[in-house]
Design an enzyme around this catalytic site. Structure first.
Site, PDB file in Angstrom:
ATOM      1  N   ARG A   1       0.845  -1.166   0.005  1.00 37.28           N
ATOM      2  CA  ARG A   1      -0.069  -0.182  -0.104  1.00 37.28           C
ATOM      3  C   ARG A   1       0.741   1.301   0.057  1.00 37.28           C
ATOM      4  NH1 ARG A   1      -5.457  -1.367   2.195  1.00 37.28           N
ATOM      5  NH2 ARG A   1      -5.456   0.579   3.144  1.00 37.28           N
TER       6      ARG A   1
ATOM      7  N   TRP B   1       2.471   6.361   6.082  1.00 38.21           N
ATOM      8  CA  TRP B   1       2.506   7.236   4.951  1.00 38.21           C
ATOM      9  C   TRP B   1       2.521   8.597   5.513  1.00 38.21           C
ATOM     10  CZ3 TRP B   1       0.519  10.554   1.125  1.00 38.21           C
ATOM     11  CH2 TRP B   1       1.098  10.326   0.019  1.00 38.21           C
TER      12      TRP B   1
ATOM     13  N   ASN C   1      -4.837   5.047  10.954  1.00 39.84           N
ATOM     14  CA  ASN C   1      -4.955   5.505   9.422  1.00 39.84           C
ATOM     15  C   ASN C   1      -5.873   6.390   9.289  1.00 39.84           C
ATOM     16  OD1 ASN C   1      -3.270   3.339   8.918  1.00 39.84           O
ATOM     17  ND2 ASN C   1      -4.684   2.204   7.732  1.00 39.84           N
ATOM     18  N   GLY C   2      -5.604   7.487   8.477  1.00 42.54           N
ATOM     19  CA  GLY C   2      -6.493   8.431   8.174  1.00 42.54           C
ATOM     20  C   GLY C   2      -6.039   9.881   8.589  1.00 42.54           C
TER      21      GLY C   2
ATOM     22  N   LYS D   1       3.087   4.800 -16.171  1.00 41.96           N
ATOM     23  CA  LYS D   1       3.843   3.697 -15.931  1.00 41.96           C
ATOM     24  C   LYS D   1       5.433   3.870 -15.806  1.00 41.96           C
ATOM     25  CE  LYS D   1       1.453   1.930 -14.524  1.00 41.96           C
ATOM     26  NZ  LYS D   1       0.074   2.133 -14.085  1.00 41.96           N
TER      27      LYS D   1
ATOM     28  N   GLU E   1       6.187   6.788 -12.971  1.00 38.36           N
ATOM     29  CA  GLU E   1       5.832   6.377 -11.569  1.00 38.36           C
ATOM     30  C   GLU E   1       6.902   5.399 -11.036  1.00 38.36           C
ATOM     31  OE1 GLU E   1       2.329   4.329 -10.469  1.00 38.36           O
ATOM     32  OE2 GLU E   1       1.994   3.576 -12.330  1.00 38.36           O
TER      33      GLU E   1
ATOM     34  N   HIS F   1       1.916  22.418 -31.084  1.00 40.80           N
ATOM     35  CA  HIS F   1       1.497  23.523 -30.651  1.00 40.80           C
ATOM     36  C   HIS F   1       2.214  23.885 -29.362  1.00 40.80           C
ATOM     37  CE1 HIS F   1      -1.697  23.465 -33.838  1.00 40.80           C
ATOM     38  NE2 HIS F   1      -1.873  22.077 -33.382  1.00 40.80           N
TER      39      HIS F   1
HETATM   40  C1  F6R Z   1      -0.957   4.078 -11.068  1.00 39.23           C
HETATM   41  C2  F6R Z   1      -1.845   3.668  -9.940  1.00 39.23           C
HETATM   42  C3  F6R Z   1      -2.739   4.687  -9.560  1.00 39.23           C
HETATM   43  C4  F6R Z   1      -4.004   4.147  -9.236  1.00 39.23           C
HETATM   44  C5  F6R Z   1      -4.998   5.438  -8.472  1.00 39.23           C
HETATM   45  C6  F6R Z   1      -6.483   5.073  -8.569  1.00 39.23           C
HETATM   46  O1  F6R Z   1      -0.234   2.663 -11.411  1.00 39.23           O
HETATM   47  O2  F6R Z   1      -2.124   2.737  -9.746  1.00 39.23           O
HETATM   48  O3  F6R Z   1      -2.927   5.884 -10.641  1.00 39.23           O
HETATM   49  O4  F6R Z   1      -4.704   3.817 -10.549  1.00 39.23           O
HETATM   50  O5  F6R Z   1      -4.311   5.867  -7.609  1.00 39.23           O
HETATM   51  O6  F6R Z   1      -6.374   3.900  -7.634  1.00 39.23           O
HETATM   52  P1  F6R Z   1      -7.909   3.107  -7.574  1.00 39.23           P
HETATM   53  O7  F6R Z   1      -7.702   2.460  -9.067  1.00 39.23           O
HETATM   54  O8  F6R Z   1      -7.518   2.026  -6.387  1.00 39.23           O
HETATM   55  O9  F6R Z   1      -8.953   3.873  -7.275  1.00 39.23           O
END
Ligand code: F6R
Length: 596
Positions: free
Chosen positions: A27, A73, A99-100, A477, A480, A496
């Protein structure tokens, strides 16, 4: 994005909590911590960085039957040992992980906690101090936790230990995911099923503003007002082996290579006994009868939504708009009388999507969630759900969920109204086969990554129409996981302004899978090439030229993104690998983004 796990039972909790935390690593996190209730003491160990750091610094002699753990995080306070969870109240009676985000922490400090010395910069510490304050005022522990919940504004999943009762684990939830896991002689809580799947696959969903009292023999769920909630548990259809890497070096590679299997699985899940496409008629009718379909999503799921729009408009003639979830509230379009809102979310937990879901439900509109996670928040709260059946996706960079989203969207569009008479199952079968042949070619992609990408600071993916949407995902992809600054660009728009960024050696990867744009995109390739770009073309065989680097066997043009994304996923993978990046856990990113 943050994860919690808790256990009360009969086994040594240290191993169980560490295992749960490792399962939550996907996560995304920057520090981790654990608390173990051990003979009336609560032992705490927390560290910045990886869970392996935590393992190293833990006292091996500590053992206990009740424990909580956390991956953090950082939001409030930098990632360091002090700000890591667990946090304790001043007397150390209460220990808590969270969390939160608590939005009114300042207000609560002033209202109730003057004179209390805080040790961290976190909002979380306010929660644990409040519980202690209310207990000090004479409230029972249960009442004090529920009282605290009623004071908090924001999101939370909490796991709490009271050092005066080492047999009970307390938990609470609002707007942040939490599940309770039921075992034989033990019970658990976790941010998701993965955290507990090595021990149980029986779970209770927990609703917002619910409070839990858990012992080794019972899971009691209460409302914030203290009323008992009776709920049936459910059995999750994943098992521990789905979450292992097996012989693959990274989850990302495993998940890329699972895509042909996922496409076939989707066809079997969405077919009737005669092998014809089947989707719950209520869902099909809701899409058919709406004036306009609004697709709400973020990141990769948003990119899948852009492809989905093409399906709904080209296959089913259904007007469709795709909107980034976090932008919807500020730029809400003028809505027709009968819109349908579709949320696309791999995790089913994305807070930005949820904020829109809550809003449009208040407005009385119908909702549908497309997700990989059964029982997730967006699934529970929408009127209907379509599952992706992709199996757990652990790598932070989404791969198989993206193609699963596109595949399910194509089936739904064709079920709504197949105006172009496309045989979706036949075409998806071809796609699955083509995906396999593309995966077999991965050594080539490694060479291209080495030649074009590894030493580059920036890169462009260009394409038109469907290929442009594919380029948005391909560039996400690459950036990131390899940290190469990459833009997905509409090929015709480059001239442009952005073409100014092309210099000697800038990699430009063009995607050509649509006949009607082939020649125009090829002109755009020439434009950048004459300005020094190092160009590379990914094309469909019938549109290909001799110099094209990657040629994809012919598939239906509408479904071509499903195939064309495979080389792009590998290019990202190998660029990251060759640069020595942490492929499955890229910096700053979280898999499940549970804050807005
Ligand atoms: C990129 C990626 C993110 C998720 C985004 C939405 O590889 O995985 O851009 O697509 O954070 O997440 P979900 O699909 O779980 O709502």
């Amino acid at each position: 994005m943050c994860g919690i796990v808790g256990y009360v039972g009969f086994e040594d909790v240290k191993k169980i909590i560490l295992c749960g935390l490792e399962k939550l690593e996907y996560r995304g996190y920057d520090s981790a911590g654990i608390a173990i209730a051990d003979n009336n003491n609560v032992y705490i160990c927390k560290e910045k960085g990886r869970i392996s750091n935590l393992r190293e610094c833990m006292d091996g002699t500590v053992s206990g039957k009740l424990g909580i753990g956390h991956t953090r995080w950082a939001t409030h306070g930098v990632p360091n040992k002090i700000n890591s969870h667990p946090h304790q109240s001043s007397s150390k009676r209460f220990t808590l992980v969270h969390n939160g985000i608590i939005e009114n922490e300042e207000e609560l400090r002033h209202k109730y906690l003057n004179g209390i010395k805080f040790t961290s910069d976190t909002d979380t510490e306010v929660i644990v101090q409040l519980i202690e304050k209310f207990v000090g005022d004479g409230e029972s522990v249960e009442l004090a936790i529920r009282h605290t919940m009623s004071e908090l504004k924001g999101s939370y999943a909490l796991a709490i230990i009271d050092s005066e009762d080492m047999n009970t684990l307390y938990a609470a939830k609002n707007k942040t995911p939490l599940l309770a896991g039921k075992g034989e002689g033990f019970n658990m809580i976790g941010s998701d099923a993965m955290a507990m799947i090595n021990y149980t696959n029986i779970f209770y969903e927990i609703e917002d503003k619910e409070f839990l009292k858990i012992t080794r023999d019972s899971i009691e769920i209460y409302t914030i007002y203290g009323n008992r909630v009776l709920r049936e548990p459910y059995k999750a259809d994943i098992d521990a082996s789905d979450t292992e890497k097996g012989t693959y070096p990274h989850y990302m590679m495993k998940e890329i290579e699972e895509q042909p299997f996922v496409i076939r699985k989707i066809m079997s899940e969405y077919s009737d006994d005669n092998g014809n496409m089947y989707i719950d008629p209520e869902i099909v009718e809701n899409v058919r009868s709406c004036d306009k379909l609004y697709i709400i999503a973020c990141g990769t799921s948003y990119h899948a939504g852009l492809i989905g729009k093409q399906f709904f408009e080209k296959i089913a003639a259904k007007p469709t708009e795709v909107i980034i979830a976090s932008e919807f509230i500020y730029n809400m379009p003028l809505l027709p009388e009968n819109p349908l809102f579709m949320f696309i979310s791999q995790s089913g937990e994305t807070a930005d999507c949820r904020a829109v879901l809550v809003k449009v439900k208040e407005m009385g509109y119908k909702t549908l969630t497309l997700t990989n996670v059964k029982g997730s928040t967006l699934s529970r709260e929408a009127d209907n759900t379509l599952l992706l059946h992709a199996g757990p996706e652990i790598a932070v960079a989404s791969t198989k969920a993206y193609t699963a989203q596109i595949a399910v969207l194509s089936i739904l569009a064709a079920m709504v109204d197949n105006r172009v008479n496309i045989d979706i199952f036949k075409e998806l079968s071809k796609i699955a086969y083509t995906m396999e042949t593309l995966c077999d070619d991965k050594d080539n992609y490694r060479e291209f990554a080495e030649k074009y990408l590894v030493n580059s600071r920036n890169c462009f993916y260009i394409g038109r129409s469907m290929d442009y949407y594919l380029c948005l995902e391909a560039s996400l992809k690459l950036k990131e996981i390899s940290y190469i600054q990459t833009e997905g660009f509409a090929a015709g728009e480059l001239k442009h302004g952005t073409i100014a960024l092309i210099e000697q050696g800038t990699p430009v990867i063009a995607v050509i899978t649509q006949e009607n744009i082939n020649l125009n995109t090829r002109s755009n390739i020439k434009e950048v090439k004459t300005r020094g770009a190092a160009t590379m073309v990914i094309s469909l065989r019938r549109l290909s030229q001799e110099t094209d680097a990657i040629v994809i066997d012919d598939v239906n043009e509408l479904l071509s993104p499903l195939a064309a994304i495979i080389p792009a996923q590998y290019l990202a993978y190998y660029a990251a690998l060759l640069k020595g990046c942490d492929i499955d856990k890229p910096r700053n990113l979280a898999k499940s983004v549970t804050v807005e």
